[in-house]
Design a protein around this motif. Structure first.
Motif, PDB file in Angstrom:
ATOM      1  N   GLY A  37      -3.694  -3.644   6.241  1.00  0.00           N
ATOM      2  CA  GLY A  37      -3.276  -4.840   6.975  1.00  0.00           C
ATOM      3  C   GLY A  37      -3.423  -4.666   8.478  1.00  0.00           C
ATOM      4  N   PHE A  38      -2.993  -3.510   8.996  1.00  0.00           N
ATOM      5  CA  PHE A  38      -3.150  -3.250  10.429  1.00  0.00           C
ATOM      6  C   PHE A  38      -4.623  -3.187  10.823  1.00  0.00           C
ATOM      7  N   MET A  39      -5.444  -2.628   9.935  1.00  0.00           N
ATOM      8  CA  MET A  39      -6.873  -2.517  10.239  1.00  0.00           C
ATOM      9  C   MET A  39      -7.562  -3.883  10.235  1.00  0.00           C
ATOM     10  N   ALA A  40      -6.994  -4.854   9.545  1.00  0.00           N
ATOM     11  CA  ALA A  40      -7.591  -6.191   9.455  1.00  0.00           C
ATOM     12  C   ALA A  40      -7.311  -7.028  10.693  1.00  0.00           C
ATOM     13  N   LEU A  41      -6.345  -6.579  11.504  1.00  0.00           N
ATOM     14  CA  LEU A  41      -6.043  -7.346  12.721  1.00  0.00           C
ATOM     15  C   LEU A  41      -7.180  -7.179  13.731  1.00  0.00           C
ATOM     16  N   PRO A  42      -7.747  -8.275  14.231  1.00  0.00           N
ATOM     17  CA  PRO A  42      -8.945  -8.168  15.072  1.00  0.00           C
ATOM     18  C   PRO A  42      -8.690  -7.606  16.478  1.00  0.00           C
ATOM     19  N   THR A  43      -7.547  -7.863  17.066  1.00  0.00           N
ATOM     20  CA  THR A  43      -7.365  -7.474  18.467  1.00  0.00           C
ATOM     21  C   THR A  43      -6.165  -6.568  18.693  1.00  0.00           C
ATOM     22  N   ASP A  44      -5.460  -6.251  17.713  1.00  0.00           N
ATOM     23  CA  ASP A  44      -4.228  -5.481  17.881  1.00  0.00           C
ATOM     24  C   ASP A  44      -4.535  -4.027  18.234  1.00  0.00           C
ATOM     25  N   ASP A  45      -3.712  -3.414  19.085  1.00  0.00           N
ATOM     26  CA  ASP A  45      -3.906  -2.008  19.451  1.00  0.00           C
ATOM     27  C   ASP A  45      -3.548  -1.073  18.300  1.00  0.00           C
ATOM     28  N   LYS A  46      -2.941  -1.600  17.285  1.00  0.00           N
ATOM     29  CA  LYS A  46      -2.561  -0.789  16.132  1.00  0.00           C
ATOM     30  C   LYS A  46      -3.746  -0.532  15.193  1.00  0.00           C
ATOM     31  N   THR A  47      -4.823  -1.232  15.377  1.00  0.00           N
ATOM     32  CA  THR A  47      -5.984  -1.093  14.504  1.00  0.00           C
ATOM     33  C   THR A  47      -6.558   0.324  14.555  1.00  0.00           C
ATOM     34  N   GLY A  48      -6.710   0.873  15.750  1.00  0.00           N
ATOM     35  CA  GLY A  48      -7.249   2.220  15.900  1.00  0.00           C
ATOM     36  C   GLY A  48      -6.322   3.267  15.302  1.00  0.00           C
ATOM     37  N   LYS A  49      -5.027   3.079  15.498  1.00  0.00           N
ATOM     38  CA  LYS A  49      -4.045   4.022  14.946  1.00  0.00           C
ATOM     39  C   LYS A  49      -4.047   3.944  13.415  1.00  0.00           C
ATOM     40  N   ALA A  50      -4.146   2.738  12.907  1.00  0.00           N
ATOM     41  CA  ALA A  50      -4.193   2.551  11.457  1.00  0.00           C
ATOM     42  C   ALA A  50      -5.443   3.194  10.878  1.00  0.00           C
ATOM     43  N   ASP A  94       4.572   4.285  15.962  1.00  0.00           N
ATOM     44  CA  ASP A  94       4.000   3.095  16.609  1.00  0.00           C
ATOM     45  C   ASP A  94       3.677   2.002  15.589  1.00  0.00           C
ATOM     46  N   LEU A  95       3.330   2.417  14.369  1.00  0.00           N
ATOM     47  CA  LEU A  95       3.012   1.444  13.318  1.00  0.00           C
ATOM     48  C   LEU A  95       4.275   0.967  12.579  1.00  0.00           C
ATOM     49  N   ASN A  96       5.424   1.467  12.989  1.00  0.00           N
ATOM     50  CA  ASN A  96       6.720   1.137  12.355  1.00  0.00           C
ATOM     51  C   ASN A  96       6.748   1.494  10.874  1.00  0.00           C
ATOM     52  N   LEU A  97       6.158   2.628  10.539  1.00  0.00           N
ATOM     53  CA  LEU A  97       6.099   3.062   9.141  1.00  0.00           C
ATOM     54  C   LEU A  97       6.953   4.309   8.883  1.00  0.00           C
ATOM     55  N   THR A  98       7.814   4.654   9.843  1.00  0.00           N
ATOM     56  CA  THR A  98       8.640   5.862   9.708  1.00  0.00           C
ATOM     57  C   THR A  98       9.517   5.801   8.468  1.00  0.00           C
ATOM     58  N   ASP A  99      10.179   4.668   8.238  1.00  0.00           N
ATOM     59  CA  ASP A  99      11.051   4.542   7.066  1.00  0.00           C
ATOM     60  C   ASP A  99      10.246   4.639   5.769  1.00  0.00           C
ATOM     61  N   LEU A 100       9.085   4.027   5.741  1.00  0.00           N
ATOM     62  CA  LEU A 100       8.245   4.084   4.544  1.00  0.00           C
ATOM     63  C   LEU A 100       7.831   5.526   4.251  1.00  0.00           C
ATOM     64  N   ILE A 101       7.431   6.263   5.269  1.00  0.00           N
ATOM     65  CA  ILE A 101       7.013   7.658   5.073  1.00  0.00           C
ATOM     66  C   ILE A 101       8.206   8.500   4.633  1.00  0.00           C
ATOM     67  N   THR A 102       9.372   8.241   5.190  1.00  0.00           N
ATOM     68  CA  THR A 102      10.589   8.972   4.788  1.00  0.00           C
ATOM     69  C   THR A 102      10.906   8.715   3.319  1.00  0.00           C
ATOM     70  N   GLN A 103      10.813   7.467   2.915  1.00  0.00           N
ATOM     71  CA  GLN A 103      11.079   7.125   1.514  1.00  0.00           C
ATOM     72  C   GLN A 103      10.005   7.692   0.590  1.00  0.00           C
ATOM     73  N   TYR A 104       8.763   7.670   1.036  1.00  0.00           N
ATOM     74  CA  TYR A 104       7.646   8.242   0.264  1.00  0.00           C
ATOM     75  C   TYR A 104       7.879   9.743   0.071  1.00  0.00           C
ATOM     76  N   THR A 105       8.270  10.416   1.132  1.00  0.00           N
ATOM     77  CA  THR A 105       8.556  11.852   1.051  1.00  0.00           C
ATOM     78  C   THR A 105       9.705  12.117   0.079  1.00  0.00           C
ATOM     79  N   GLY A 106      10.746  11.318   0.169  1.00  0.00           N
ATOM     80  CA  GLY A 106      11.889  11.470  -0.744  1.00  0.00           C
ATOM     81  C   GLY A 106      11.505  11.244  -2.192  1.00  0.00           C
TER      82      GLY A 106
END
Length: 185
Positions: A37-50, A94-106
């Protein structure tokens, strides 16, 4: 040596492992969807990070959720270790995925713990012996025990009367089951 009479030889905790695996798969799929989803955004700065996170996902297998339990666990652990590196932690934040990664790890840790428990239980079953393979030994022990009990009943009737009655009742029930089984066939 353990004796196996009417024991379950199936996988230990199979239903629970399936549920835990599905939970782990859901986090993996959610991470993929967020990153795509982040990669599909055309102008967002999060695209490169994603895209950086996506490369890690690709390296570890986008379809790792279709692998065997052990392969998927190894791939997931490797992926989560990569995502835990300082440069990736900032990207995940920056992608606001910290909680998701924490839950994935758990979910991965919970799965691995139950999987190890299941493997340990299965490994101990290798020492089990089928009841049919020890039939003669069991029959011989029964004859010896009944012979001893009969002798003690004669020698000390008051002490062994109740035990002999219970054993006789049990033996009659077993013999009746055997007769019923032979009559069915």
């Amino acid at each position: 040596m353990n004796i196996s009479i009417a024991s379950d030889r199936g996988g230990e905790n199979t239903e629970e492992l399936i549920a835990l695996d599905e939970n782990r798969d859901a986090y993996h799929n959610a991470l993929k969807l967020f990153i795509r989803g982040f990669m599909a955004l055309p102008t967002d700065d999060k695209t490169g990070k994603a895209a950086e996170v996506y490369q890690l996902l690709k390296q570890h297998g986008l379809a790792m959720d279709r692998e065997s339990y052990s392969v998927q666990s190894n791939l997931t652990t490797s992926l989560l270790n990569e995502l835990a590196k300082p440069e990736m932690v900032s990207i995940i934040s920056d992608l606001n995925l910290t909680d998701l990664i924490t839950q994935y790890t758990g979910s991965e840790e919970t799965f691995k713990s139950k999987y190890r428990e299941s493997i340990s239980a299965e490994a101990s079953k290798e020492k089990l012996v089928a009841a049919s393979s020890i039939k003669k030994e069991v029959h011989q022990l029964q004859k010896q025990t009944i012979g001893y009990l009969n002798a003690m009943l004669v020698a000390q009737p008051e002490k062994y009367k109740d035990v002999a009655a219970v054993v006789a009742e049990i033996m009659e029930k077993i013999n009746q089951k055997i007769r019923n089984r032979y009559n069915k066939n």
